[in-house]
Enzyme design. Structure first.
Site, mmCIF file in Angstrom:
data_model
loop_
_atom_site.group_PDB
_atom_site.id
_atom_site.type_symbol
_atom_site.label_atom_id
_atom_site.label_comp_id
_atom_site.label_asym_id
_atom_site.label_seq_id
_atom_site.Cartn_x
_atom_site.Cartn_y
_atom_site.Cartn_z
ATOM 1 N N GLU A 110 13.033 -10.793 4.930
ATOM 2 C CA GLU A 110 12.772 -11.506 3.703
ATOM 3 C C GLU A 110 13.092 -10.690 2.464
ATOM 4 O OE1 GLU A 110 9.262 -14.101 3.738
ATOM 5 O OE2 GLU A 110 8.679 -12.834 2.080
ATOM 6 N N CYS A 128 13.189 -7.356 -4.430
ATOM 7 C CA CYS A 128 12.468 -6.547 -3.436
ATOM 8 C C CYS A 128 13.198 -6.712 -2.098
ATOM 9 C CB CYS A 128 11.042 -7.080 -3.375
ATOM 10 S SG CYS A 128 9.986 -6.171 -2.283
ATOM 11 N N CYS A 135 8.145 -2.894 11.060
ATOM 12 C CA CYS A 135 7.968 -1.479 10.703
ATOM 13 C C CYS A 135 7.118 -0.813 11.767
ATOM 14 C CB CYS A 135 7.289 -1.361 9.340
ATOM 15 S SG CYS A 135 7.080 0.362 8.813
ATOM 16 N N CYS A 139 0.622 0.694 8.911
ATOM 17 C CA CYS A 139 -0.416 0.906 7.902
ATOM 18 C C CYS A 139 -1.437 -0.225 8.042
ATOM 19 C CB CYS A 139 0.187 0.929 6.499
ATOM 20 S SG CYS A 139 1.379 2.270 6.318
ATOM 21 N N CYS A 142 -1.152 -3.655 5.933
ATOM 22 C CA CYS A 142 0.193 -4.205 5.715
ATOM 23 C C CYS A 142 0.559 -5.197 6.817
ATOM 24 C CB CYS A 142 1.208 -3.065 5.681
ATOM 25 S SG CYS A 142 2.911 -3.643 5.611
ATOM 26 N N GLY A 191 9.757 -2.831 6.181
ATOM 27 C CA GLY A 191 10.326 -1.619 6.761
ATOM 28 C C GLY A 191 10.116 -0.363 5.944
ATOM 29 N N GLU A 192 10.338 0.769 6.610
ATOM 30 C CA GLU A 192 10.245 2.068 5.948
ATOM 31 C C GLU A 192 11.680 2.551 5.706
ATOM 32 O OE1 GLU A 192 8.199 4.303 4.415
ATOM 33 O OE2 GLU A 192 10.117 5.318 4.249
ATOM 34 N N SER A 223 10.920 3.006 -1.993
ATOM 35 C CA SER A 223 9.485 3.198 -1.766
ATOM 36 C C SER A 223 9.278 3.743 -0.360
ATOM 37 C CB SER A 223 8.771 1.851 -1.917
ATOM 38 O OG SER A 223 7.410 1.979 -1.611
ATOM 39 N N SER A 245 3.954 5.551 -1.522
ATOM 40 C CA SER A 245 2.803 4.704 -1.190
ATOM 41 C C SER A 245 1.662 5.605 -0.762
ATOM 42 C CB SER A 245 3.191 3.741 -0.065
ATOM 43 O OG SER A 245 4.214 2.900 -0.516
ATOM 44 N N LEU A 246 0.829 5.969 -1.717
ATOM 45 C CA LEU A 246 -0.211 6.966 -1.452
ATOM 46 C C LEU A 246 -1.468 6.299 -0.884
ATOM 47 C CD1 LEU A 246 -0.454 10.060 -1.919
ATOM 48 C CD2 LEU A 246 -1.808 9.494 -3.931
ATOM 49 N N HIS A 247 -2.069 5.446 -1.659
ATOM 50 C CA HIS A 247 -3.185 4.581 -1.232
ATOM 51 C C HIS A 247 -4.505 5.268 -0.931
ATOM 52 C CE1 HIS A 247 -0.028 1.719 -1.233
ATOM 53 N NE2 HIS A 247 0.457 2.000 -0.053
ATOM 54 N N ASN A 325 -2.903 -7.734 -1.338
ATOM 55 C CA ASN A 325 -2.542 -9.118 -0.995
ATOM 56 C C ASN A 325 -3.117 -9.440 0.369
ATOM 57 O OD1 ASN A 325 -0.867 -10.007 -3.144
ATOM 58 N ND2 ASN A 325 0.688 -8.568 -2.411
ATOM 59 N N CYS A 368 4.454 -8.832 -2.913
ATOM 60 C CA CYS A 368 4.878 -7.677 -2.118
ATOM 61 C C CYS A 368 3.883 -7.372 -1.002
ATOM 62 C CB CYS A 368 5.046 -6.449 -3.004
ATOM 63 S SG CYS A 368 6.744 -6.218 -3.500
HETATM 64 N N1 SAH Z 1 7.511 1.125 3.841
HETATM 65 C C1 SAH Z 1 7.631 1.380 2.456
HETATM 66 C C2 SAH Z 1 8.212 0.225 1.680
HETATM 67 C C3 SAH Z 1 7.743 -1.144 2.047
HETATM 68 S S1 SAH Z 1 6.059 -1.522 1.709
HETATM 69 C C4 SAH Z 1 6.317 1.832 1.886
HETATM 70 O O1 SAH Z 1 5.306 1.753 2.575
HETATM 71 O O2 SAH Z 1 6.326 2.308 0.761
HETATM 72 C C5 SAH Z 1 6.135 -1.798 -0.042
HETATM 73 C C6 SAH Z 1 4.813 -1.601 -0.768
HETATM 74 O O3 SAH Z 1 3.912 -2.691 -0.513
HETATM 75 C C7 SAH Z 1 4.100 -0.326 -0.368
HETATM 76 O O4 SAH Z 1 3.584 0.363 -1.476
HETATM 77 C C8 SAH Z 1 2.996 -0.887 0.506
HETATM 78 O O5 SAH Z 1 1.975 0.023 0.634
HETATM 79 C C9 SAH Z 1 2.638 -2.156 -0.220
HETATM 80 N N2 SAH Z 1 1.867 -3.098 0.588
HETATM 81 C C10 SAH Z 1 1.952 -3.310 1.904
HETATM 82 N N3 SAH Z 1 1.055 -4.251 2.292
HETATM 83 C C11 SAH Z 1 0.403 -4.639 1.180
HETATM 84 C C12 SAH Z 1 -0.616 -5.600 0.918
HETATM 85 N N4 SAH Z 1 -1.125 -6.351 1.893
HETATM 86 N N5 SAH Z 1 -1.043 -5.732 -0.350
HETATM 87 C C13 SAH Z 1 -0.499 -4.996 -1.344
HETATM 88 N N6 SAH Z 1 0.475 -4.085 -1.156
HETATM 89 C C14 SAH Z 1 0.916 -3.900 0.084
HETATM 90 FE FE1 SF4 Z 2 5.606 0.093 7.046
HETATM 91 FE FE2 SF4 Z 2 5.377 0.344 4.389
HETATM 92 FE FE3 SF4 Z 2 4.018 -1.562 5.733
HETATM 93 FE FE4 SF4 Z 2 3.331 0.989 6.011
HETATM 94 S S1 SF4 Z 2 3.220 -0.221 4.111
HETATM 95 S S2 SF4 Z 2 3.547 -0.508 7.677
HETATM 96 S S3 SF4 Z 2 5.300 1.995 5.921
HETATM 97 S S4 SF4 Z 2 6.220 -1.412 5.524
#
Ligand code: SAH
Ligand code: SF4
Length: 399
Positions: A110, A128, A135, A139, A142, A191-192, A223, A245-247, A325, A368
């Site tokens: 997508e 995006c 992936c 995480c 996600c 994806g990463e 990212s 993507s620190l979190h 989200n 996103c």
């Molecule tokens: N794999 C890469 C890029 C794709 S994810 C990464 O992790 O950076 C893109 C962004 O969306 C990342 O910052 C991820 O942490 C965030 N993301 C993933 N799931 C999410 C969710 N449910 N709500 C908000 N942001 C989310």
């Molecule tokens: Fe993969 Fe990024 Fe989602 Fe983590 S946040 S599972 S690295 S797509």
């Protein structure tokens, strides 16, 4: 009618072999020059054809008017320009656009386009883009991670997403009046990207190339969840903005939310981020943004904000807070707006530029981190995970 196979990898193509057509979409300038050399043509044909493909959205070689008739005929026989197939598209009232592509093998990926608030015709439009089907990194917040990993995307499948998005504004526009509308790209779809390194870097090179999409290096952002060795490589290979993507502000919590942290813990990640910002040449100072998803009562307290200030004190960066989200069976809630603002105030007071991401395109499920989500799940991971969540909830309820 016999189907002519399309070959992605130019190395395997013999241009004399008329049973196979080479897909020129996604080929680097060097690969294209080689391709034309094999046809007995001058290398500058590569940049001519790139301009037609990437700047005017032209796929029909007969419309490439600065090529000789003979070359047009040859290209028509041996080459093609094919983006991934659009399976589904949805254009929202606020200007957000979403595409679901079917890529080779039947998988779905997508892409989402988000315009600036004012949704002006030539205003900022951020695309995006996905880099993999699913992936592997899992995480915990996600939905892509919950689908498991299926496969890497090829350069034509990655750059094809940008090509199709631009093309959607070109319908019914005469070739000479066409221009690309996407102004910014973020590799934040499925994806990463650093785990599909070569195709992603090749695609970003085409985004930056003057004969490609000609985007400015500040407007292309990769990212990553923190694949440390690849961050060092990236700094050498291409000049784009980096989002991390620190979190979580400490290893204990980050191990839980972003499991790759167990392999590349915060100390190594922050060191790699610093090195990305300051490479040897001070004129090459690069931009880093820290992404921080706001999960209610998990990582959003004042104490977490203070830990974050401490962790990032020597790293020049912006911080982007992302309201979580939600998706079906997600074990998290979104922090309240008040909480997000209180968290952001602590960061601001410590001197950080901190933005709060607006969630756009909610009406078409294009926010996103929501990419494809419900559309496909070819692995058992989502099911196993949902079973695990229900068990945990049941055991909590029985205590
Ligand atoms: N794999 C890469 C890029 C794709 S994810 C990464 O992790 O950076 C893109 C962004 O969306 C990342 O910052 C991820 O942490 C965030 N993301 C993933 N799931 C999410 C969710 N449910 N709500 C908000 N942001 C989310
Ligand atoms: Fe993969 Fe990024 Fe989602 Fe983590 S946040 S599972 S690295 S797509």
């Amino acid at each position: 009618m016999t189907q002519i196979p399309v070959i992605q990898n130019p190395e395997t193509v013999n241009p004399q072999d008329l049973t196979a057509k080479t897909n020129l979409l996604g080929m680097s300038k060097a690969e294209l020059s080689q391709f034309f050399a094999k046809l007995g043509e001058k290398p500058f044909r590569a940049t001519q054809v790139m301009k037609w493909i990437y700047q005017f959205g032209v796929t029909d070689f007969y419309q490439m008017t600065n090529l000789s008739k003979k070359l047009q005929e040859t290209l028509d026989k041996v080459a093609t320009v094919i983006p991934p197939t659009v399976k589904f598209k949805q254009f929202s009232e606020d200007g957000t656009r979403k595409w679901v592509f079917e890529v080779a093998g039947g998988s779905l990926v997508e892409t989402v386009l988000i315009p600036a608030d004012d949704n002006k015709q030539f205003g900022r439009k951020t695309l995006c883009i996905s880099s993999q089907v699913g992936c592997a990194l899992d995480c915990s917040f996600c939905s892509t991670g919950k689908q498991g990993f299926e496969r890497d995307l090829s350069p034509s499948e990655i750059i094809g997403q940008l090509w199709v998005a631009n093309q959607s504004y070109m319908e019914n526009v005469p070739v000479t009046e066409r221009e690309n509308r996407v102004t910014n790209v973020v590799m934040m779809g499925m994806g990463e990207p650093l785990l599909n390194y070569e195709p992603v870097v090749a695609s970003m090179s085409l985004m930056l190339d003057d004969f490609g999409f000609g985007l400015s290096k500040r407007r292309v952002t990769l990212s990553t969840s923190g694949i440390v060795p690849k961050m060092y490589e990236l700094a050498k290979d291409i000049d784009v903005a980096l989002a991390i993507s620190l979190h979580a502000p400490n290893d204990e919590l980050r191990n839980e939310l972003v499991p790759i942290n167990k392999k590349y813990p915060l100390k190594e990640l922050i060191a790699a981020a610093k090195s990305y910002v300051y490479d040897e040449n001070p004129r090459h100072k690069k931009h880093v943004t820290i992404e921080y998803v706001m999960l209610k009562d998990v990582n959003d307290t004042d104490e977490h904000a203070r830990q974050l200030v401490n962790l990032l004190k020597d790293l020049p960066c912006k911080i982007n807070l992302i309201p979580f989200n939600p998706f079906p069976h997600a074990p998290y809630g979104r922090s309240s707006n008040n909480r997000i603002h209180a968290f952001s105030n602590i960061l601001n007071q410590a001197g950080f530029v901190c933005t709060i991401r607006q969630t756009r395109g909610d009406d078409i499920d294009a926010a996103c981190g929501q990419l494809v989500g419900q559309v496909t799940d070819k692995t058992r991971r989502a099911k196993q995970w949902q079973e695990k969540v229900s068990k945990t909830l049941q055991s909590k309820a029985s205590h």
